[in-house]
Design an enzyme around this catalytic site. Structure first.
Site, PDB file in Angstrom:
ATOM      1  N   LYS A 102       8.114  43.616  64.357  1.00  0.00           N
ATOM      2  CA  LYS A 102       7.365  42.555  64.086  1.00  0.00           C
ATOM      3  C   LYS A 102       6.574  42.321  62.837  1.00  0.00           C
ATOM      4  O   LYS A 102       6.445  41.513  62.245  1.00  0.00           O
ATOM      5  CB  LYS A 102       6.182  42.330  65.296  1.00  0.00           C
ATOM      6  CG  LYS A 102       6.734  42.085  66.584  1.00  0.00           C
ATOM      7  CD  LYS A 102       5.617  42.121  67.539  1.00  0.00           C
ATOM      8  CE  LYS A 102       6.074  42.457  68.955  1.00  0.00           C
ATOM      9  NZ  LYS A 102       6.911  41.495  69.749  1.00  0.00           N
ATOM     10  N   GLU A 186      -3.870  42.450  65.449  1.00  0.00           N
ATOM     11  CA  GLU A 186      -3.784  41.070  65.447  1.00  0.00           C
ATOM     12  C   GLU A 186      -5.087  40.402  65.934  1.00  0.00           C
ATOM     13  O   GLU A 186      -5.595  41.096  67.065  1.00  0.00           O
ATOM     14  CB  GLU A 186      -2.767  40.287  66.191  1.00  0.00           C
ATOM     15  CG  GLU A 186      -1.667  39.643  65.351  1.00  0.00           C
ATOM     16  CD  GLU A 186      -0.537  39.395  66.085  1.00  0.00           C
ATOM     17  OE1 GLU A 186      -0.689  38.909  67.438  1.00  0.00           O
ATOM     18  OE2 GLU A 186       0.710  39.302  65.767  1.00  0.00           O
ATOM     19  N   HIS A 221       2.271  39.472  80.200  1.00  0.00           N
ATOM     20  CA  HIS A 221       2.704  38.812  79.010  1.00  0.00           C
ATOM     21  C   HIS A 221       4.112  38.621  79.026  1.00  0.00           C
ATOM     22  O   HIS A 221       4.772  38.352  77.725  1.00  0.00           O
ATOM     23  CB  HIS A 221       2.467  39.786  77.701  1.00  0.00           C
ATOM     24  CG  HIS A 221       0.962  40.319  77.752  1.00  0.00           C
ATOM     25  ND1 HIS A 221       0.011  39.021  77.286  1.00  0.00           N
ATOM     26  CD2 HIS A 221       0.246  41.495  77.660  1.00  0.00           C
ATOM     27  CE1 HIS A 221      -0.985  39.829  77.124  1.00  0.00           C
ATOM     28  NE2 HIS A 221      -0.937  41.111  77.509  1.00  0.00           N
ATOM     29  N   ARG A 278      18.665  36.348  69.657  1.00  0.00           N
ATOM     30  CA  ARG A 278      19.701  36.246  70.664  1.00  0.00           C
ATOM     31  C   ARG A 278      19.173  34.902  71.604  1.00  0.00           C
ATOM     32  O   ARG A 278      18.386  34.338  71.387  1.00  0.00           O
ATOM     33  CB  ARG A 278      19.435  37.499  71.454  1.00  0.00           C
ATOM     34  CG  ARG A 278      18.073  37.369  72.275  1.00  0.00           C
ATOM     35  CD  ARG A 278      17.979  38.602  73.042  1.00  0.00           C
ATOM     36  NE  ARG A 278      16.576  38.824  73.447  1.00  0.00           N
ATOM     37  CZ  ARG A 278      15.851  38.204  74.195  1.00  0.00           C
ATOM     38  NH1 ARG A 278      16.139  37.259  74.774  1.00  0.00           N
ATOM     39  NH2 ARG A 278      14.422  38.472  74.421  1.00  0.00           N
TER      40      ARG A 278
HETATM   41  P1  ADP Z   1       7.002  40.632  73.227  1.00  0.00           P
HETATM   42  O1  ADP Z   1       7.927  40.909  72.063  1.00  0.00           O
HETATM   43  O2  ADP Z   1       6.430  41.710  73.908  1.00  0.00           O
HETATM   44  O3  ADP Z   1       7.306  39.630  73.949  1.00  0.00           O
HETATM   45  P2  ADP Z   1       4.982  38.621  71.736  1.00  0.00           P
HETATM   46  O4  ADP Z   1       4.415  38.795  70.397  1.00  0.00           O
HETATM   47  O5  ADP Z   1       6.255  37.724  72.005  1.00  0.00           O
HETATM   48  O6  ADP Z   1       5.643  40.016  72.356  1.00  0.00           O
HETATM   49  O7  ADP Z   1       4.006  38.208  72.688  1.00  0.00           O
HETATM   50  C1  ADP Z   1       3.939  38.074  73.970  1.00  0.00           C
HETATM   51  C2  ADP Z   1       2.759  37.283  74.823  1.00  0.00           C
HETATM   52  O8  ADP Z   1       1.842  38.033  74.409  1.00  0.00           O
HETATM   53  C3  ADP Z   1       2.485  36.045  74.276  1.00  0.00           C
HETATM   54  O9  ADP Z   1       3.295  35.023  74.701  1.00  0.00           O
HETATM   55  C4  ADP Z   1       1.072  35.892  74.582  1.00  0.00           C
HETATM   56  O10 ADP Z   1       0.822  35.415  75.825  1.00  0.00           O
HETATM   57  C5  ADP Z   1       0.573  36.966  74.192  1.00  0.00           C
HETATM   58  N1  ADP Z   1       0.343  37.456  72.715  1.00  0.00           N
HETATM   59  C6  ADP Z   1       1.030  38.041  71.853  1.00  0.00           C
HETATM   60  N2  ADP Z   1       0.160  38.002  70.765  1.00  0.00           N
HETATM   61  C7  ADP Z   1      -1.101  37.350  71.279  1.00  0.00           C
HETATM   62  C8  ADP Z   1      -2.204  37.454  70.398  1.00  0.00           C
HETATM   63  N3  ADP Z   1      -2.650  37.562  69.134  1.00  0.00           N
HETATM   64  N4  ADP Z   1      -3.336  36.430  71.107  1.00  0.00           N
HETATM   65  C9  ADP Z   1      -3.292  36.336  72.242  1.00  0.00           C
HETATM   66  N5  ADP Z   1      -2.120  36.528  73.062  1.00  0.00           N
HETATM   67  C10 ADP Z   1      -1.116  36.977  72.406  1.00  0.00           C
END
Ligand code: ADP
Length: 475
Positions: A102, A186, A221, A278
């Site tokens: 990331k 973040e 999540h 993907r």
């Molecule tokens: P992963 O790679 O584990 O799927 P992501 O970065 O795609 O992680 O985030 C998955 C979920 O986590 C998002 O859809 C959201 O619901 C929550 N999330 C991620 N980052 C944030 C953030 N900065 N603030 C609030 N929710 C977040």
């Protein structure tokens, strides 16, 4: 099964690999040929890239499609496949590597002026540094694993006192789950929506986007319900997010199908989250509203063909919603529900698509993600898609394990979902077993238990000598 269906339609013969747990799985029968790759544990089977390549060579395979789990985002595997002289149906190892972290992904897109969630640019090493950053961006903050995925390795920190403990937990979780303890911080966006953009890029410099998918209905999540189009995007925001997603793909010289994920805050500001290199689980909703087979495009791009359309030629029609049918108990915290599919009859009907990999009588193995199927409904508009999904949920006959079907019904019938006013906190805000009728089930269970107890007691009373019937024994 999903990938092989398209391959068959294109006249491509297929070889499936399977673990010992999947001997009876439909994909083994569906493929033209199949080879055992190892014991049930995925570390000994589906994650053994070396064995899979060996099998591919043995069967004279010329392309490998990695699906959307296991090795699908593994740069070393993509590299090894290419080195073995086999086409990897996906992006280059370089693109996978950049977007797999990331932090590296944020770094790559920074120069393109893509909006990002406020936070650290690098991994955070010390508590002191974490404290200073969190104070600057303001609590609550989110600690995230750079190598994270599947919603794992994320910790919300509400205030400074919790920071140290949560940092330690996040680092240890990231180390054990991903073998990489780098974490970053973040700003925690309080009630965001998860909106992602599907992209396609060929090897001739053309990149397009195929609009958005809204994936805000999540537990842990992780997504459970996805739809396209999103009920909140205006054509202007859609176009802006689409253009930015194309830039993200170009930032890592992307080829193939990929997804750029964003969070959207309550003021409709969007922020880049990450890119998945993907095919996504939820890709069918895009296929249904665009009429484009994404697997076919992946294969054509891997063959070196040019994209057959330009951005201006792309459009969508109608509305599609997907429910992930997991063997999980929504009334028990979405815990996996392992067992045998005593009954399994998926629904059929107008606008209904079921992508599955199970048959009646099969066990849901404990070794893998417990997803049974994906139930997708298409309608002329959102209301019709919701109605069709509800009908399909009612007609889906599964017995033997608990599933997310009742949760899907709850979502489709909920006012917040129907009105389009929801965010990633939907489950936390509205879903309780009681609200979803789970209370009735608990009551039913209690009544059944009581009846059983009375039955056993009366049986015992019949067998036991008269003296046991004195009042004080029964009491
Ligand atoms: P992963 O790679 O584990 O799927 P992501 O970065 O795609 O992680 O985030 C998955 C979920 O986590 C998002 O859809 C959201 O619901 C929550 N999330 C991620 N980052 C944030 C953030 N900065 N603030 C609030 N929710 C977040």
């Amino acid at each position: 099964m999903r990938v092989m269906r398209t391959a068959r339609r294109m006249g491509i013969r297929t070889v499936a690999v399977y673990s010992e747990a999947d001997r009876q799985a439909p994909h083994v029968q569906f493929a033209d040929e199949a080879a055992l790759v190892g014991p049930p544990s995925s570390a000994l089977s589906y994650l053994r890239g070396d064995k899979i390549i060996e099998i591919a060579k043995e069967f004279d395979v010329d392309g490998i499609h990695p699906g959307y789990g296991f090795l699908s985002e593994n740069a070393a595997f993509a590299q090894a496949v290419t080195q073995a002289g086999i086409t990897f149906i996906g992006p280059s190892p370089h693109s996978i590597e950049v977007m797999g972290s990331k932090l590296a992904a944020k770094d790559a897109v920074r120069k393109f002026n893509i909006p990002m969630v406020p936070g650290t640019e690098n991994a955070v090493a010390s508590i002191g540094e974490a404290g200073a950053i969190s104070r600057r961006i303001g609590y609550p903050v989110l600690i995230k694993a750079s190598a994270g995925g599947g919603g794992k390795g994320m910790r919300i920190v509400e205030s400074e006192e919790d920071l140290q403990e949560q940092m330690e937990r996040a680092i240890s979780e990231a180390t054990s789950a991903f073998g990489d303890g780098s974490v970053f911080i973040e700003k925690y966006i309080a009630s965001p929506r998860h909106i992602e953009i599907q992209v396609l890029a060929d090897a001739h410099g053309h990149t397009v986007h195929l609009f958005e998918r809204e994936c805000s209905i999540q537990r842990r999540h992780q997504k459970v319900v996805e739809e396209s189009p999103s009920s909140i995007l205006t054509p202007e925001i859609r176009a802006a997010m689409g253009a930015d997603a194309v830039k993200v793909a170009q930032a890592c010289n992307y080829t193939g199908a990929g997804t750029v994920e964003f969070l959207l805050d309550e003021h409709l500001n969007y922020y880049f989250l990450e890119m998945n290199t993907r095919l996504q689980v939820e890709h069918p909703v895009t296929e249904m509203i665009t009429g484009i087979d994404l697997v076919e495009q992946q294969i054509r791009i891997a063959r070196g063909e040019e994209l057959p359309f330009k951005q201006q030629e792309l459009s969508f029609k109608g509305h599609a919603i997907e429910l992930r049918v997991y063997a999980e108990d929504p009334f028990d915290n979405f815990m996996p529900s392992i067992g045998k599919l005593k009954t399994y009859r998926p629904p059929t009907g107008k606008g209904i698509r079921v992508d599955d990999g199970y048959r009646e009588g099969m066990d849901i193995p404990i070794y893998y993600d417990p997803m049974i199927s994906k139930l997708i409904a298409y309608g002329r508009d959102r209301r019709e898609a919701i109605e069709r999904l509800l009908e399909a949920i009612a007609a889906y006959d599964i017995a033997g394990v608990a599933t997310t079907l009742p949760f899907g019904k709850f979502v489709m019938e909920h006012e917040a979902f129907a009105s389009g006013k929801f965010d990633t906190q939907f489950v936390k805000k509205y879903f309780t077993p009681d609200a979803a009728g789970g209370g009735d089930r608990k009551e039913g269970e209690a009544v059944a238990l009581l009846a059983l107890q009375l039955f056993l007691e009366s049986k015992k009373a019949l067998k036991e000598p008269q003296v046991a019937h004195s009042d004080w024994v029964l009491r």
